[in-house]
Design an enzyme around this catalytic site. Sequence first.
Site, PDB file in Angstrom:
ATOM      1  CG  ASP A 101      -4.710  -6.776  -0.954  1.00 25.23           C
ATOM      2  OD1 ASP A 101      -4.144  -6.516  -2.040  1.00 25.23           O
ATOM      3  OD2 ASP A 101      -4.751  -7.926  -0.479  1.00 25.23           O
ATOM      4  CD  GLU A 105       0.059 -10.288  -3.588  1.00 31.16           C
ATOM      5  OE1 GLU A 105       0.977 -11.045  -3.937  1.00 31.16           O
ATOM      6  OE2 GLU A 105       0.079  -9.697  -2.472  1.00 31.16           O
TER       7      GLU A 105
END
Length: 388
Positions: free
Chosen positions: A78, A142
């Site tokens: 991500d 994250e």
Amino acid sequence: MPSESPPSRAHIDAVELTRDLIRRPSVTPADAGAMAIVEETLRNLGFACRRMKFGEIENLYARWGEQGPNLCFAGHTDVVPVGDAGAWSKDAFAAEVVDGVLIGRGSVDMKSAIAAFTAAAAEAIEAGQVRGSISFLITGDEEGVATDGTVKVVEALAAEGEHIDHCVVGEPTSAETFGDMVKVGRRGSINADIVVEGVQGHVAYPHRAANPVPVLVRLLSALQSRKLDDGYPEFQPSNLEVTMIEAPNTATNVIPGVARARLNIRFNPNHTGRQLADWFDIEAWRAQGDFKGKITVTSSISGEAFLTERGHFTDLVAAAVADVTGAPPELSTSGGTSDARFIRALCPVIEVGLVGKTMHQVDERAPVDEIRRLQQVYARIIARYFES
């Protein structure tokens, strides 16, 4: 002339794999197919792959080999939002290479690291260097709230008895030049939201109101006046930063009814998150005094401070970096938090990656040469790890 032999299935171009990943706009918490690229690539190398989805977050644990020791690489697919797309010199997800520099969201933080370690692992496996196991722990959570990502995977793996001996995290740790710094620990982080509820009223009649602003100022002053510490071995001093103050009020003659503030402390091992949260509550009680309103402090501990003690693993990683750069890196605990704070519950962890200057910025970019050098560093880490 004999025809050239086809390229090995194990050969992976780290730069091209990075570009493939960037072209998947996996702005947290979206996946956009990025995890599937990692999974397919690893599966083709012989990894046993498991998707571990929690909530809406895609996670992946993949392992090659069944014996120990198990060297794990951890990272995230991500990325943060693009921001002002018009301010980029190139499309943030086109992954264009301009004058030897790859431009794109995730080029530094941290799709390049995933690609570089994958390429290094492929070569090590083909060369027969892996006398044990290599694994990947990849999350899609994250850059977001980090509740359904690595922390959940770590809990699940621990419950299953999966053993990881050591972990390398691919965060962009280099400070000024490639390989000048790796992270052997991180400070902890705690956030606090403070709400002071008073009684709204006319400024000319303060006895009919309860002004929350002076109370909030008094509380923040008490918190900021304390010197938290002078540092800790391997760590810089803890610091408290007020990040927001507001008292919603559009009139000049009205005492507001509420005032709010937000703060964060990055703390070293002199403290725990719980101790700091308790301190917030004590100071809030003192600030309350005879105030007719209410003070509410809501604390959120993002992670505790941790340190991977210097020893064989840190020496091995530092030597691997020096093999490629010609100089040993600084072993640091500076910077923000990362998913290493969760992984350290399983095993010793160290972070090694690219120069982080452009992460989260417009025109995030990574020199192609540095991506290939990162692959070389990871290759040396793998080789040294299974030699020892």
